[in-house]
Scaffold this motif. Structure first.
Motif, PDB file in Angstrom:
ATOM      1  N   PRO A  21       0.815  -1.227   0.000  1.00  0.00           N
ATOM      2  CA  PRO A  21       0.000   0.000   0.000  1.00  0.00           C
ATOM      3  C   PRO A  21       0.841   1.267   0.000  1.00  0.00           C
ATOM      4  O   PRO A  21       0.431   2.279  -0.585  1.00  0.00           O
ATOM      5  N   PHE A  22       1.986   1.233   0.658  1.00  0.00           N
ATOM      6  CA  PHE A  22       2.903   2.375   0.638  1.00  0.00           C
ATOM      7  C   PHE A  22       3.332   2.679  -0.787  1.00  0.00           C
ATOM      8  O   PHE A  22       3.230   3.820  -1.262  1.00  0.00           O
ATOM      9  N   TRP A  23       3.796   1.664  -1.494  1.00  0.00           N
ATOM     10  CA  TRP A  23       4.258   1.848  -2.869  1.00  0.00           C
ATOM     11  C   TRP A  23       3.099   2.236  -3.792  1.00  0.00           C
ATOM     12  O   TRP A  23       3.241   3.130  -4.642  1.00  0.00           O
ATOM     13  N   ASP A  24       1.953   1.598  -3.627  1.00  0.00           N
ATOM     14  CA  ASP A  24       0.794   1.910  -4.458  1.00  0.00           C
ATOM     15  C   ASP A  24       0.381   3.363  -4.280  1.00  0.00           C
ATOM     16  O   ASP A  24       0.056   4.053  -5.255  1.00  0.00           O
ATOM     17  N   ALA A 344      12.583   8.748   7.476  1.00  0.00           N
ATOM     18  CA  ALA A 344      12.455   9.109   6.060  1.00  0.00           C
ATOM     19  C   ALA A 344      13.406   8.327   5.169  1.00  0.00           C
ATOM     20  O   ALA A 344      13.012   7.786   4.125  1.00  0.00           O
ATOM     21  N   GLY A 345      14.679   8.258   5.541  1.00  0.00           N
ATOM     22  CA  GLY A 345      15.664   7.608   4.688  1.00  0.00           C
ATOM     23  C   GLY A 345      15.357   6.142   4.449  1.00  0.00           C
ATOM     24  O   GLY A 345      15.485   5.647   3.326  1.00  0.00           O
ATOM     25  N   GLY A 346      14.934   5.431   5.499  1.00  0.00           N
ATOM     26  CA  GLY A 346      14.611   4.025   5.339  1.00  0.00           C
ATOM     27  C   GLY A 346      13.424   3.813   4.425  1.00  0.00           C
ATOM     28  O   GLY A 346      13.436   2.948   3.532  1.00  0.00           O
ATOM     29  N   ALA A 347      12.365   4.604   4.624  1.00  0.00           N
ATOM     30  CA  ALA A 347      11.176   4.481   3.783  1.00  0.00           C
ATOM     31  C   ALA A 347      11.489   4.857   2.335  1.00  0.00           C
ATOM     32  O   ALA A 347      11.011   4.203   1.390  1.00  0.00           O
ATOM     33  N   GLU A 348      12.293   5.892   2.144  1.00  0.00           N
ATOM     34  CA  GLU A 348      12.625   6.319   0.788  1.00  0.00           C
ATOM     35  C   GLU A 348      13.568   5.340   0.099  1.00  0.00           C
ATOM     36  O   GLU A 348      13.549   5.205  -1.129  1.00  0.00           O
ATOM     37  N   ALA A 349      14.377   4.617   0.875  1.00  0.00           N
ATOM     38  CA  ALA A 349      15.189   3.550   0.294  1.00  0.00           C
ATOM     39  C   ALA A 349      14.290   2.444  -0.253  1.00  0.00           C
ATOM     40  O   ALA A 349      14.530   1.909  -1.343  1.00  0.00           O
ATOM     41  N   ALA A 351      11.254   2.837  -1.328  1.00  0.00           N
ATOM     42  CA  ALA A 351      10.629   3.370  -2.542  1.00  0.00           C
ATOM     43  C   ALA A 351      11.584   3.322  -3.726  1.00  0.00           C
ATOM     44  O   ALA A 351      11.191   2.971  -4.847  1.00  0.00           O
ATOM     45  N   LEU A 352      12.857   3.650  -3.493  1.00  0.00           N
ATOM     46  CA  LEU A 352      13.831   3.619  -4.588  1.00  0.00           C
ATOM     47  C   LEU A 352      14.062   2.187  -5.068  1.00  0.00           C
ATOM     48  O   LEU A 352      14.189   1.935  -6.279  1.00  0.00           O
ATOM     49  N   ILE A 353      14.098   1.253  -4.135  1.00  0.00           N
ATOM     50  CA  ILE A 353      14.254  -0.159  -4.517  1.00  0.00           C
ATOM     51  C   ILE A 353      13.087  -0.592  -5.399  1.00  0.00           C
ATOM     52  O   ILE A 353      13.271  -1.283  -6.408  1.00  0.00           O
ATOM     53  N   SER A 393      19.780   7.915  -3.268  1.00  0.00           N
ATOM     54  CA  SER A 393      18.806   8.463  -2.326  1.00  0.00           C
ATOM     55  C   SER A 393      19.526   9.405  -1.380  1.00  0.00           C
ATOM     56  O   SER A 393      20.524   9.030  -0.754  1.00  0.00           O
ATOM     57  N   ASN A 394      19.022  10.631  -1.280  1.00  0.00           N
ATOM     58  CA  ASN A 394      19.619  11.662  -0.435  1.00  0.00           C
ATOM     59  C   ASN A 394      18.848  11.816   0.872  1.00  0.00           C
ATOM     60  O   ASN A 394      17.623  11.852   0.864  1.00  0.00           O
ATOM     61  N   SER A 395      19.589  11.945   1.966  1.00  0.00           N
ATOM     62  CA  SER A 395      18.978  12.271   3.262  1.00  0.00           C
ATOM     63  C   SER A 395      19.876  13.237   4.009  1.00  0.00           C
ATOM     64  O   SER A 395      21.078  12.974   4.153  1.00  0.00           O
ATOM     65  N   PHE A 396      19.302  14.330   4.476  1.00  0.00           N
ATOM     66  CA  PHE A 396      20.059  15.364   5.183  1.00  0.00           C
ATOM     67  C   PHE A 396      19.356  15.674   6.503  1.00  0.00           C
ATOM     68  O   PHE A 396      18.139  15.549   6.603  1.00  0.00           O
TER      69      PHE A 396
END
Length: 413
Positions: A21-24, A344-349, A351-353, A393-396
């Motif tokens: 559901p996150f990806w969708d 954020a970084g973990g969730a966005e990783a 998504a990038l995968i 993937s960028n995280s600051f």
């Protein structure tokens, strides 16, 4: 040196509490931003957030166990359980002495601290929970995951503010690459949507006050943005050495090929206006990956929906990628999830995968009037099909922490 791959994914987010559901939601351009209903926001400038919904901690862990963990820890353990199961791991498939956990949180158990502070003031010191400290400290997420899976290897909680997820994944990548561990559960978690946090960020004029239109409040790179939107959740992945994954015939999502970390050395909360720290982190990540900037097919931006942040990241990308910057799609997941802070970084990783696996780049929604100083291809408002093999993937984070990971589509040779 070992090659490092990702074999398991787990997410708790404002868009859903499973990866699908996150990806969708991301692909459909859905917003997870809603009005806050967990406390009274009458006197607050901001009344919106990316809240996790339908998360039943009692049902998942049992009432007794759930009450021993702060919400940030519950999120982390739930996402780790997803990733572990997704990876097809079990105690007989991994040596506990070579299993590590790198999961951090920016604020830890801030809700538990607030609740027990109220108990102290109203009922006295004898009524304060003896579990407050273990519920509050940020390392407890990694500790609880370690306890759950018998991880006797290196276990820690990196605290690099909003770059925690990438710091954790990047350091886990190095740990496996050097042969110290076979498997590491890594990522970030956060549950900081509290009255104190909201008031502090609001008084710093960092938050969007688009309270009458929550779903359009987070708008990275848009000229009409007015700040970021707080969010919560967890993003966890399982990293393995390629040899370990192949021995157990694991499904492999992607390969981690580079990691870069830097400091702005500039300001407590403001990003370096020229994006020097992010530029260095991206440069060093690509150097470790052994690739040229023009080989990158997609960039998952940090992009919080603040003027200086969005502009400085754009400057950093253009500085590193040169002419190639104009053709590389840049996506901003926070336009839909809000800013999940340490998660954020973990969730966005994750998504990038999924982008590398599915060949679809989620959009940057609410990009209606581009900031003239943000002039890259931000995949506005509609997802895009793309044959993406390599992504960064960028995280600051506050304090000038920067962490960048480079992921490659896994191709069985």
């Amino acid at each position: 040196m070992e090659k490092v791959v990702i074999t398991g994914l787990g997410v708790i987010s404002p868009l859903g509490n499973q990866v699908d559901p996150f990806w969708d939601g991301l692909v459909k351009g859905q917003s997870g931003i809603t009005l806050i209903d967990t406390f009274d926001t009458t006197n607050f400038k901001t009344k919106i957030a990316g809240s996790v919904r339908d998360f039943d901690a009692d049902g998942r862990f049992g009432r007794k166990e759930a009450r021993r963990m702060d919400r940030f820890c519950q999120f982390a353990l739930a996402a780790a359980e997803q990733a572990w199961e997704d990876a097809g791991l079990s105690s007989d498939k991994v040596n506990g002495e070579r299993l590590g956990v790198y999961v951090g949180s920016g604020t830890g158990g801030v809700q538990s601290l607030l609740e027990q502070t109220a108990v102290l003031k109203q009922r006295g010191p004898d009524r304060v929970s003896p579990l407050l400290v273990p519920m509050m400290i940020p390392n407890m997420a990694s500790a609880m995951i370690s306890i759950r899976y018998g991880a006797h290897g290196p276990t820690m909680a990196p605290v690099t503010a909003c770059s925690i997820g990438n710091t954790s994944i990047g350091e886990a990548f190095r740990l496996i690459k050097m042969g110290i561990a076979d498997v590491v559960i890594a990522g970030g978690t956060e549950a900081a949507i509290t009255d104190v946090s909201l008031a502090s960020f609001g008084n710093a004029t960092a938050l969007s006050t688009r309270n009458d239109d929550p779903q359009r409040a987070s708008r990275p790179f848009d000229a009409q943005r007015d700040g970021f939107v707080m969010a919560e959740g967890a993003g966890i992945v399982v990293l393995e050495s390629l040899s370990h994954a192949l021995r157990r015939d694991a499904r492999i999502y992607a390969e981690v090929i580079g990691y870069g970390a830097s400091s702005d050395a500039y300001h407590m909360v403001a990003t370096h206006p020229e994006g020097y720290g992010p530029y260095l982190a991206m440069k060093w990540a690509l150097q470790e990956a052994g690739i040229q900037p023009e080989e990158v097919d997609v960039i998952s931006a940090h992009a919080t929906s603040t003027e200086i942040g969005d502009r400085s990241e754009t400057v950093a990308i253009k500085r590193l990628f040169g002419e190639a910057a104009a053709r590389i799609p840049v996506t901003a997941n926070k336009s839909m999830t809000g800013h999940m802070l340490g998660a954020a970084g973990g969730a966005e990783a994750v998504a990038l995968i999924k982008t590398l696996q599915e060949g679809v780049i989620p959009p940057t929604i609410n990009l209606e009037e581009a900031d003239p100083l943000c002039d890259l291809d931000y995949v506005p408002n509609q997802a895009r099909e793309a044959d993406a093999r390599i992504g960064i993937s960028n995280s600051f984070g506050f304090g000038g922490h920067n962490a960048v990971i480079v992921l490659k589509k896994y191709e069985n040779s």
